[in-house]
Design a protein around this motif. Sequence first.
Motif, mmCIF file in Angstrom:
data_model
loop_
_atom_site.group_PDB
_atom_site.id
_atom_site.type_symbol
_atom_site.label_atom_id
_atom_site.label_comp_id
_atom_site.label_asym_id
_atom_site.label_seq_id
_atom_site.Cartn_x
_atom_site.Cartn_y
_atom_site.Cartn_z
ATOM 1 N N GLU A 1 42.245 -10.599 -41.030
ATOM 2 C CA GLU A 1 42.621 -9.188 -41.044
ATOM 3 C C GLU A 1 41.453 -8.390 -40.488
ATOM 4 N N ALA A 2 41.741 -7.250 -39.899
ATOM 5 C CA ALA A 2 40.686 -6.379 -39.404
ATOM 6 C C ALA A 2 40.012 -5.685 -40.585
ATOM 7 N N HIS A 3 38.689 -5.800 -40.661
ATOM 8 C CA HIS A 3 37.943 -5.192 -41.746
ATOM 9 C C HIS A 3 37.218 -3.941 -41.269
ATOM 10 N N THR A 4 37.194 -2.924 -42.110
ATOM 11 C CA THR A 4 36.409 -1.726 -41.850
ATOM 12 C C THR A 4 35.579 -1.413 -43.090
ATOM 13 N N LYS A 5 34.613 -0.546 -42.927
ATOM 14 C CA LYS A 5 33.745 -0.186 -44.039
ATOM 15 C C LYS A 5 34.534 0.486 -45.147
ATOM 16 N N ALA A 6 34.472 -0.089 -46.348
ATOM 17 C CA ALA A 6 35.166 0.488 -47.494
ATOM 18 C C ALA A 6 34.203 1.194 -48.437
ATOM 19 N N PHE A 7 32.999 0.638 -48.591
ATOM 20 C CA PHE A 7 32.012 1.230 -49.494
ATOM 21 C C PHE A 7 30.660 0.602 -49.206
ATOM 22 N N SER A 8 29.603 1.394 -49.320
ATOM 23 C CA SER A 8 28.264 0.845 -49.098
ATOM 24 C C SER A 8 27.247 1.525 -49.991
ATOM 25 N N ILE A 9 26.141 0.835 -50.218
ATOM 26 C CA ILE A 9 24.998 1.376 -50.961
ATOM 27 C C ILE A 9 23.747 1.072 -50.149
ATOM 28 N N THR A 10 22.868 2.064 -50.037
ATOM 29 C CA THR A 10 21.610 1.924 -49.309
ATOM 30 C C THR A 10 20.446 2.117 -50.264
ATOM 31 N N LEU B 1 22.221 -5.604 -54.609
ATOM 32 C CA LEU B 1 23.078 -4.701 -53.833
ATOM 33 C C LEU B 1 24.505 -5.226 -53.730
ATOM 34 N N ILE B 2 24.636 -6.540 -53.549
ATOM 35 C CA ILE B 2 25.976 -7.128 -53.503
ATOM 36 C C ILE B 2 26.682 -6.930 -54.842
ATOM 37 N N TYR B 3 25.941 -7.127 -55.928
ATOM 38 C CA TYR B 3 26.501 -6.917 -57.274
ATOM 39 C C TYR B 3 26.923 -5.464 -57.474
ATOM 40 N N LYS C 1 28.789 -6.778 -45.210
ATOM 41 C CA LYS C 1 27.944 -6.496 -44.052
ATOM 42 C C LYS C 1 26.599 -5.995 -44.565
ATOM 43 N N ILE C 2 25.516 -6.505 -43.976
ATOM 44 C CA ILE C 2 24.164 -6.171 -44.410
ATOM 45 C C ILE C 2 23.431 -5.523 -43.247
ATOM 46 N N VAL C 3 22.819 -4.368 -43.498
ATOM 47 C CA VAL C 3 22.111 -3.629 -42.451
ATOM 48 C C VAL C 3 20.681 -3.370 -42.912
ATOM 49 N N THR C 4 19.713 -3.790 -42.109
ATOM 50 C CA THR C 4 18.313 -3.458 -42.367
ATOM 51 C C THR C 4 17.837 -2.562 -41.230
ATOM 52 N N LYS C 5 17.306 -1.411 -41.594
ATOM 53 C CA LYS C 5 16.841 -0.454 -40.591
ATOM 54 C C LYS C 5 15.569 0.202 -41.091
ATOM 55 N N GLU C 6 14.482 -0.082 -40.395
ATOM 56 C CA GLU C 6 13.177 0.438 -40.785
ATOM 57 C C GLU C 6 12.891 0.065 -42.234
ATOM 58 N N ASP C 7 12.806 1.058 -43.130
ATOM 59 C CA ASP C 7 12.474 0.777 -44.529
ATOM 60 C C ASP C 7 13.690 0.934 -45.441
ATOM 61 N N VAL D 1 17.684 -0.835 -46.604
ATOM 62 C CA VAL D 1 18.621 -1.952 -46.549
ATOM 63 C C VAL D 1 19.934 -1.486 -47.164
ATOM 64 N N SER D 2 21.029 -1.820 -46.503
ATOM 65 C CA SER D 2 22.362 -1.428 -46.971
ATOM 66 C C SER D 2 23.248 -2.655 -47.085
ATOM 67 N N VAL D 3 24.116 -2.639 -48.076
ATOM 68 C CA VAL D 3 25.180 -3.634 -48.186
ATOM 69 C C VAL D 3 26.493 -2.870 -48.259
ATOM 70 N N GLU D 4 27.416 -3.256 -47.400
ATOM 71 C CA GLU D 4 28.730 -2.611 -47.442
ATOM 72 C C GLU D 4 29.817 -3.666 -47.624
ATOM 73 N N ILE D 5 30.814 -3.299 -48.380
ATOM 74 C CA ILE D 5 32.001 -4.135 -48.521
ATOM 75 C C ILE D 5 33.001 -3.691 -47.475
ATOM 76 N N GLN D 6 33.504 -4.654 -46.719
ATOM 77 C CA GLN D 6 34.494 -4.373 -45.692
ATOM 78 C C GLN D 6 35.848 -4.909 -46.144
ATOM 79 N N HIS D 7 36.885 -4.122 -45.836
ATOM 80 C CA HIS D 7 38.227 -4.411 -46.343
ATOM 81 C C HIS D 7 39.226 -3.757 -45.401
#
Length: 237
Positions: free
Chosen positions: A40-49, A120-122, A178-184, A186-192
Amino acid sequence: MIRNFTPSSLKIRLHVLKNTLVDFLKGYTFSFARKRTKIEAHTKAFSITQDLKSNEFKKQNIITAKSFIEPITILPNEIFSFWKIVGKPSEKRGFVKSRSLINGQTIESFGGGLCQLSGLIYLTSIYCGLEILERYNHSVDIYDETTRYMPLGGDAAVAYGYKDLKIRNNLKKSISFKIVTKEDKVSVEIQHPDKIKLNLVDFVITKQNTDIKVVDTLINSKRIVTSTYKNTAPNNG
């Protein structure tokens, strides 16, 4: 006394075997998520940075773990297991030494710093209402309110062979992380494929003294877990 002379590598292998048996007895064995093409096509549903503190070695470990986690699609009723997906953190597999908190002590170990990623995943998972099957808090609180990047009670300690993070996808469609590291940061987002109705999550300190802190995790005003931490000197790591 014999136990004290057992090599750590053997202890880990024995714990892995024990955990494999426990997973089988609990009926988890054939439900673990795996690498597959998304159905299935996943899009960003929620994230925490969060702030990505410590050093570049911790960041490298997170990026290495990301390469194992992101290809995983978790179908409905399947289980995300942090260590079954990430695997043993070794130099050969691209991990480097960084700080870890083990038995209340900070040491340098391969894969050090991955607890921020598992936390972050938790956190994203409880906000999205996923079912937590296995999670451990750290035994000590090494931060104060000026250095803390993870809400107290929102952590998820992982130690290969000993402590895992297991999450069941109880939604009707597949998810991925999905995990994003940018400079200082880090984000984890759930895709759905769809929007996810988010829970109200709160962490309430119910007891605090010179020795310990006790924190209740509330989801939609209902206590779901209690975490107890020993106090120690603040640390900026």
